[in-house]
Design an enzyme around this catalytic site. Structure first.
Site, PDB file in Angstrom:
ATOM      1  N   GLN A  86       0.831  -1.203   0.000  1.00 29.08           N
ATOM      2  CA  GLN A  86       0.000   0.000   0.000  1.00 29.08           C
ATOM      3  C   GLN A  86       0.865   1.252   0.000  1.00 29.08           C
ATOM      4  OE1 GLN A  86      -2.569  -2.008   3.398  1.00 29.08           O
ATOM      5  NE2 GLN A  86      -3.383   0.024   2.995  1.00 29.08           N
TER       6      GLN A  86
ATOM      7  N   GLU B 267       0.725  -1.634   4.667  1.00 25.66           N
ATOM      8  CA  GLU B 267       1.092  -0.229   4.700  1.00 25.66           C
ATOM      9  C   GLU B 267       2.558  -0.085   5.095  1.00 25.66           C
ATOM     10  OE1 GLU B 267      -1.986   2.079   6.693  1.00 25.66           O
ATOM     11  OE2 GLU B 267      -0.471   3.635   6.899  1.00 25.66           O
TER      12      GLU B 267
ATOM     13  N   ARG C  59      -5.563   7.813  16.779  1.00 28.79           N
ATOM     14  CA  ARG C  59      -6.861   7.760  16.099  1.00 28.79           C
ATOM     15  C   ARG C  59      -7.911   7.099  16.999  1.00 28.79           C
ATOM     16  NH1 ARG C  59      -9.509   8.431  11.071  1.00 28.79           N
ATOM     17  NH2 ARG C  59      -7.739   9.544  10.217  1.00 28.79           N
TER      18      ARG C  59
ATOM     19  N   ARG D  40      -7.745  -1.493   8.693  1.00 29.97           N
ATOM     20  CA  ARG D  40      -9.013  -0.824   8.371  1.00 29.97           C
ATOM     21  C   ARG D  40      -9.707  -0.238   9.610  1.00 29.97           C
ATOM     22  NH1 ARG D  40     -12.974  -3.720   3.983  1.00 29.97           N
ATOM     23  NH2 ARG D  40     -13.812  -1.832   3.055  1.00 29.97           N
TER      24      ARG D  40
ATOM     25  N   THR E  74      -4.031  11.983  10.462  1.00 27.81           N
ATOM     26  CA  THR E  74      -3.777  12.877  11.589  1.00 27.81           C
ATOM     27  C   THR E  74      -2.345  13.394  11.560  1.00 27.81           C
ATOM     28  OG1 THR E  74      -3.304  10.929  12.924  1.00 27.81           O
ATOM     29  CG2 THR E  74      -5.529  11.844  13.057  1.00 27.81           C
TER      30      THR E  74
ATOM     31  N   GLU F   7     -12.957   2.813   5.119  1.00 24.79           N
ATOM     32  CA  GLU F   7     -12.911   2.267   6.470  1.00 24.79           C
ATOM     33  C   GLU F   7     -14.214   2.413   7.273  1.00 24.79           C
ATOM     34  OE1 GLU F   7      -9.316   4.756   6.968  1.00 24.79           O
ATOM     35  OE2 GLU F   7      -8.552   3.089   8.159  1.00 24.79           O
TER      36      GLU F   7
HETATM   37  N1  MTE Z   1     -11.190  -2.874   0.084  1.00 20.29           N
HETATM   38  C1  MTE Z   1     -10.636  -3.982  -0.474  1.00 20.29           C
HETATM   39  N2  MTE Z   1     -11.347  -4.678  -1.361  1.00 20.29           N
HETATM   40  N3  MTE Z   1      -9.381  -4.380  -0.134  1.00 20.29           N
HETATM   41  C2  MTE Z   1      -8.618  -3.701   0.792  1.00 20.29           C
HETATM   42  O1  MTE Z   1      -7.489  -4.082   1.070  1.00 20.29           O
HETATM   43  N4  MTE Z   1      -8.509  -1.775   2.348  1.00 20.29           N
HETATM   44  C3  MTE Z   1      -9.285  -0.846   3.160  1.00 20.29           C
HETATM   45  C4  MTE Z   1     -10.312  -0.104   2.313  1.00 20.29           C
HETATM   46  N5  MTE Z   1     -11.060  -1.032   1.505  1.00 20.29           N
HETATM   47  C5  MTE Z   1      -9.192  -2.538   1.413  1.00 20.29           C
HETATM   48  C6  MTE Z   1     -10.491  -2.143   0.993  1.00 20.29           C
HETATM   49  C7  MTE Z   1      -8.471   0.158   3.852  1.00 20.29           C
HETATM   50  S1  MTE Z   1      -7.695  -0.291   5.284  1.00 20.29           S
HETATM   51  C8  MTE Z   1      -8.351   1.454   3.406  1.00 20.29           C
HETATM   52  S2  MTE Z   1      -7.500   2.619   4.274  1.00 20.29           S
HETATM   53  C9  MTE Z   1      -8.965   1.876   2.147  1.00 20.29           C
HETATM   54  O2  MTE Z   1      -9.621   0.795   1.479  1.00 20.29           O
HETATM   55  C10 MTE Z   1      -7.872   2.444   1.256  1.00 20.29           C
HETATM   56  O3  MTE Z   1      -8.325   2.775   0.006  1.00 20.29           O
HETATM   57  P1  MTE Z   1      -9.046   4.174  -0.336  1.00 20.29           P
HETATM   58  O4  MTE Z   1      -8.383   5.236   0.466  1.00 20.29           O
HETATM   59  O5  MTE Z   1      -8.836   4.285  -1.781  1.00 20.29           O
HETATM   60  O6  MTE Z   1     -10.486   3.984   0.063  1.00 20.29           O
HETATM   61  C1  QUE Z   2      -4.687   7.500   9.715  1.00 15.02           C
HETATM   62  C2  QUE Z   2      -3.851   6.663   9.054  1.00 15.02           C
HETATM   63  C3  QUE Z   2      -2.448   6.819   9.182  1.00 15.02           C
HETATM   64  C4  QUE Z   2      -1.939   7.813  10.013  1.00 15.02           C
HETATM   65  C5  QUE Z   2      -2.812   8.635  10.693  1.00 15.02           C
HETATM   66  C6  QUE Z   2      -4.182   8.480  10.533  1.00 15.02           C
HETATM   67  C7  QUE Z   2      -1.524   6.003   8.485  1.00 15.02           C
HETATM   68  C8  QUE Z   2      -0.138   6.246   8.657  1.00 15.02           C
HETATM   69  C9  QUE Z   2       0.307   7.250   9.512  1.00 15.02           C
HETATM   70  C10 QUE Z   2       1.684   7.580   9.746  1.00 15.02           C
HETATM   71  C11 QUE Z   2       2.032   8.285  10.873  1.00 15.02           C
HETATM   72  C12 QUE Z   2       3.339   8.638  11.114  1.00 15.02           C
HETATM   73  C13 QUE Z   2       4.331   8.295  10.238  1.00 15.02           C
HETATM   74  C14 QUE Z   2       3.993   7.589   9.100  1.00 15.02           C
HETATM   75  C15 QUE Z   2       2.674   7.237   8.858  1.00 15.02           C
HETATM   76  O1  QUE Z   2      -0.607   7.992  10.168  1.00 15.02           O
HETATM   77  O2  QUE Z   2      -1.938   5.104   7.746  1.00 15.02           O
HETATM   78  O3  QUE Z   2       4.953   7.270   8.208  1.00 15.02           O
HETATM   79  O4  QUE Z   2       5.635   8.653  10.438  1.00 15.02           O
HETATM   80  O5  QUE Z   2       0.735   5.487   7.965  1.00 15.02           O
HETATM   81  O6  QUE Z   2      -5.030   9.305  11.167  1.00 15.02           O
HETATM   82  O7  QUE Z   2      -4.348   5.685   8.274  1.00 15.02           O
HETATM   83 MO1  MOS Z   3      -6.139   1.545   5.943  1.00 16.71          MO
HETATM   84  S1  MOS Z   3      -5.921   0.765   7.832  1.00 16.71           S
HETATM   85  O1  MOS Z   3      -5.782   3.163   6.560  1.00 16.71           O
HETATM   86  O2  MOS Z   3      -4.696   1.001   5.279  1.00 16.71           O
END
Ligand code: MTE
Ligand code: QUE
Ligand code: MOS
Length: 761
Positions: A184, A219, A297, A329, A429, A702
């Site tokens: 990701q 990620e 979060r 997620r 955030t 999410e």
């Molecule tokens: N949907 C599918 N089919 N597969 C995935 O891995 N990941 C989820 C969500 N929906 C996911 C999914 C997560 S954790 C996030 S943060 C978002 O997709 C990321 O994609 P977007 O920001 O384009 O919605």
């Molecule tokens: C939501 C998210 C993320 C987040 C904060 C949110 C996320 C993420 C990071 C993050 C924070 C500090 C770092 C970094 C990434 O923050 O996915 O590399 O130094 O990776 O509110 O989903």
């Molecule tokens: Mo989704 S947990 O922010 O990859």
């Protein structure tokens, strides 16, 4: 391509003839000091080409997204069962696995920590305690009419993406490295690979065509396998492939954070919460990974959709000797919301009132009672009408009466009903991450190629960006292609995460197409004897608004523009405006907007076995104006079911030595088709008021997951009917086994009470 079976994943890439395969010898001990490694037998095994250890890492063996506290290969201490120690490089997959089996290690055990309670007792933490505070909690608690206190433990969750962690690294000339990664976050993989190899970032290119699911698990944690592949590729000067098998992936990679919440709540007789003291502890596992951000979060979502005049929310990450937990997620949001929804369910039981009435009384107001504990005002609040609408369409009140009557007479089953809302903050955030860039190229036949930092994991981000670009340039959808996400085309990208993939990258792409349109309009205007302002891009033509037959086909225009040396490529850039959050004061405006929704779940419990069935779910989601309603529906249904799995059947089990017992589909139960709600009504709440976001759409990757909590709340509600006023001590997940134990405890307590009452008479 998914449906046709033509999507390719990492392990579908045909191996090159000189390619090598990798396996990992990992620690069998949760916490210990590495004393000796015995590699001779493995080295002598036919097909084994190299055994690489920490000493073979040319650059920095350490990495980590927030704190560089992870090692690629353990050098002295091991931190969990599954911690990589030796990378086995072999000519075939089988030789790699056989070689791994021949390795032994001498490890001096150190005392391990496996639970949040043990970590708290040992003061084993990662990072400082965090606090978000508003009003006067001590005073308000003392003054409250009623009080409750308690704890809620929440389990973790395995991502169970269908494609496990995988990467292939190809060594190039002059120290270059090309990496295909199921990630990701290509930029994170690029920087980790570069630092492991000790080369500048521009020597490493990471490409992700797609993932077979990520869900947050790719990620940060795609970087380790990719760096191992790059290490082998650099050492042997041959392409190297790593594909974790399902059991290894489940045992070695991090999951959703388990949490434990301690709470004290004060409330009035009408159910309004006047004070909340909430202490959240998460199990971060053995390293920081994203744990501090996940905790943040969670804290920022522990109000959920409800006003808190006085609140003190604290948070702490615990360090344990388990795989390092990571994004999943919801990113802590589900745990914060679970803590709050549990409290509301308990307040309702205590006051003998309907939980939906208690929830409605506490909702953020419109124009009053609308400031969060972190100081952001809740604007465009649609939850009061949304919940009122769902209350009607789900026939909540009629079913409530039916359920009460059913439970009063049934000796074999219990029914329960609960409606929970969600208010999910959209934006990272961490302010820096709220940026994206895009590259849009128009070719001389009028077809368009787009790349951004967004990665496709099944959520449909490529399709959405394709639609946005096609609409903006007025060309058919199939004239636009999205190229594989790669770090040499889009630099310094944020992870595709926080549900903001389309919001960020779609907006960056439109920034580019906007400029291309301007340039093409300026070129076309004299050709059509009109002004650029008069031109409209639609249906593969550029035409004059008030005289549509005066037009030129888009491919013809593009071709003419090329001949006249007009630039037909653009980069776009976008930042989310106005967001900020001060971690030290716990105040700010971290979110651009909130995505809202609610779900009403009805459950049926077998009193003899504890078996749970979800009889009906009514779900109403505010998706703003959807860019693609079909994709949005898929995200809503999929997210809800994944959330339902977290709160009902998915249970991680470790043995006393810290080895994962639930390491396969046979021992870890995700929802399948037969677990879906018998009746499942999903609807969109019409709402075009989100003027601040991309095309008035709302991110919803999410948020629907958090609505799975309605199923858990319905279980708690069902058990409350059996508890005769007692609060069921239900933990999360509410597995069948746990439901049965809770029910038995309630029935024993009721029986003991009856005996005492009988003796008194
Ligand atoms: N949907 C599918 N089919 N597969 C995935 O891995 N990941 C989820 C969500 N929906 C996911 C999914 C997560 S954790 C996030 S943060 C978002 O997709 C990321 O994609 P977007 O920001 O384009 O919605
Ligand atoms: C939501 C998210 C993320 C987040 C904060 C949110 C996320 C993420 C990071 C993050 C924070 C500090 C770092 C970094 C990434 O923050 O996915 O590399 O130094 O990776 O509110 O989903
Ligand atoms: Mo989704 S947990 O922010 O990859």
């Amino acid at each position: 391509t998914h449906v046709a079976g033509t999507s390719t994943f990492i392990d579908d890439v045909p191996p090159r003839t000189d390619e090598v395969f990798l396996d990992i010898f990992a620690s069998p001990v949760a916490h210990g000091r590495l004393k000796a490694l015995h590699l001779e037998a493995a080295r002598a095994h036919p097909g084994v080409l190299a055994l690489l250890t920490a000493a073979d890492v040319p650059g920095d063996n350490h990495f980590g997204p927030i704190i560089k506290d992870e090692h690629l290969l353990a050098a002295d201490e091991v931190h969990f069962v599954g911690d990589p120690i030796v990378l086995v490089v072999a000519a075939t997959r089988k030789a790699a696995a056989d070689g791994r089996a021949l390795i032994t290690a001498e490890i001096e055990p150190l005392p391990p920590i496996f639970t949040i309670d043990q970590a708290i007792a040992a003061k084993s933490f990662i990072g400082p305690e965090r606090v978000i505070e508003t009003g006067d909690v001590a005073g308000a608690l003392a003054a409250a009419e009623h009080h409750l206190q308690g704890t809620l433990t929440m389990g973790g969750q395995e991502h169970f993406y269908l494609e496990s962690q995988a990467a292939i690294a190809y060594p190039g000339e002059s120290g270059e490295m090309q990496v295909l990664s199921s990630t990701q976050h290509p930029t994170e993989v690029q920087s980790v690979v570069a630092e492991i190899l000790g080369v500048p970032f521009n020597h490493v290119t990471v490409t992700c065509r797609r993932m077979g699911g990520g869900f947050g698990g790719k990620e940060t944690q795609a970087a380790g396998p990719a760096a191992l592949a790059a290490l082998a590729a650099a050492k042997l000067r041959r392409p190297a492939r790593i594909v974790l098998d399902r059991d290894s992936d489940m045992a070695m990679t991090g999951k959703r954070h388990p949490f434990k919440a301690f709470y004290q709540v004060g409330f009035s007789s009408d159910g309004k919460i006047t004070a909340l003291a909430l202490d959240l502890f998460s199990d971060g596992g053995c390293t920081a990974d994203l744990s501090p951000s996940v905790l943040e979060r969670a804290m920022l979502h522990s109000d959920n959709a409800y006003f808190l005049p006085n609140a003190r929310i604290t948070g702490r990450v615990c360090r344990t000797h388990l795989p390092s937990n990571t994004a999943f997620r919801g990113f802590g949001g589900p745990q914060g919301v679970a803590a709050k929804e549990n409290i509301l369910e308990e307040v309702a039981i205590y006051l003998q009132r309907d939980a939906l009435d208690v929830r409605a009384a506490n909702l953020y107001g419109v124009g009053e009672r609308d400031v969060t504990p972190y100081g952001q005002r809740v604007e465009n609040n649609v939850l009061p009408p949304l919940i009122a609408q769902l209350r009607q369409t789900s026939a909540y009140d009629r079913r409530r009466r039916e359920i009460a009557a059913f439970n009063a007479q049934s000796t074999s089953h219990l029914r329960g009903l609960a409606m929970t809302p969600v208010k999910f903050g959209i934006s990272f955030t961490k302010k820096t991450l709220n940026q994206a860039n895009a590259l849009v190229n128009i070719y001389t036949d009028g077809s368009v190629m787009v790349t951004t930092g967004a990665t496709e994991m099944g959520q449909g981000v490529y399709t959405r960006i394709r639609q946005l670009v096609a609409d903006d340039l007025g060309v058919p959808f199939d004239r636009v292609r999205i190229g594989a996400t790669a770090t040499d085309k889009n630099h310094n990208t944020s992870p595709t995460a926080a549900s903001s993939g389309t919001d960020l990258n779609g907006a960056a792409a439109l920034d580019a197409t906007g400029r291309l349109r301007e340039r093409l309009a300026a070129f076309a205007a004299p050709l059509l004897n009109t002004t650029p302002q008069q031109l409209r891009f639609a249906d593969n033509f550029v035409s004059q608004r008030d005289n549509p037959s005066n037009r030129i086909a888009f491919p013809d225009l593009v071709c003419a523009a090329y001949i006249e040396r007009i630039n037909l490529g653009e980069r776009g850039f976008y930042i989310i405006p106005g967001v900020h959050f001060d971690r030290d004061t716990g105040k700010g405006h971290p979110f651009l907007y909130y995505t809202n929704g609610a779900a009403a779940a009805e459950v049926l419990i077998d009193r003899f076995t504890g078996e749970l069935a979800v009889a009906r779910v009514d779900l109403l989601m505010d998706a703003g104006v959807p860019i693609n309603p079909g994709i949005d529906r898929g995200q809503i249904v999929g997210g809800f079911v994944q959330g339902m799995g977290w709160v009902t059947t998915e249970e991680l089990m470790w043995d006393a030595t810290g080895r994962l017992l639930s390491h396969s589909p046979t021992t870890y139960k995700i929802p399948n088709v037969s677990d879906l709600p018998e009746i499942f009504n999903v609807a969109f709440f019409e709402n075009a008021n989100n003027a601040i976001s991309l095309k008035r759409s709302k991110a919803l990757g999410e948020p629907p997951l958090l609505l799975g909590l309605s199923v858990w709340a319905a279980v708690k509600n069902a058990l409350a009917y059996a508890g005769a006023g007692r609060i069921p001590p239900l933990q999360l997940p509410a597995t069948n086994e746990h439901i049965l134990m809770t029910l038995t405890a309630l029935e024993r307590a009721a029986a003991a009470n009856a005996r005492v009452a009988g003796a008194a008479r």
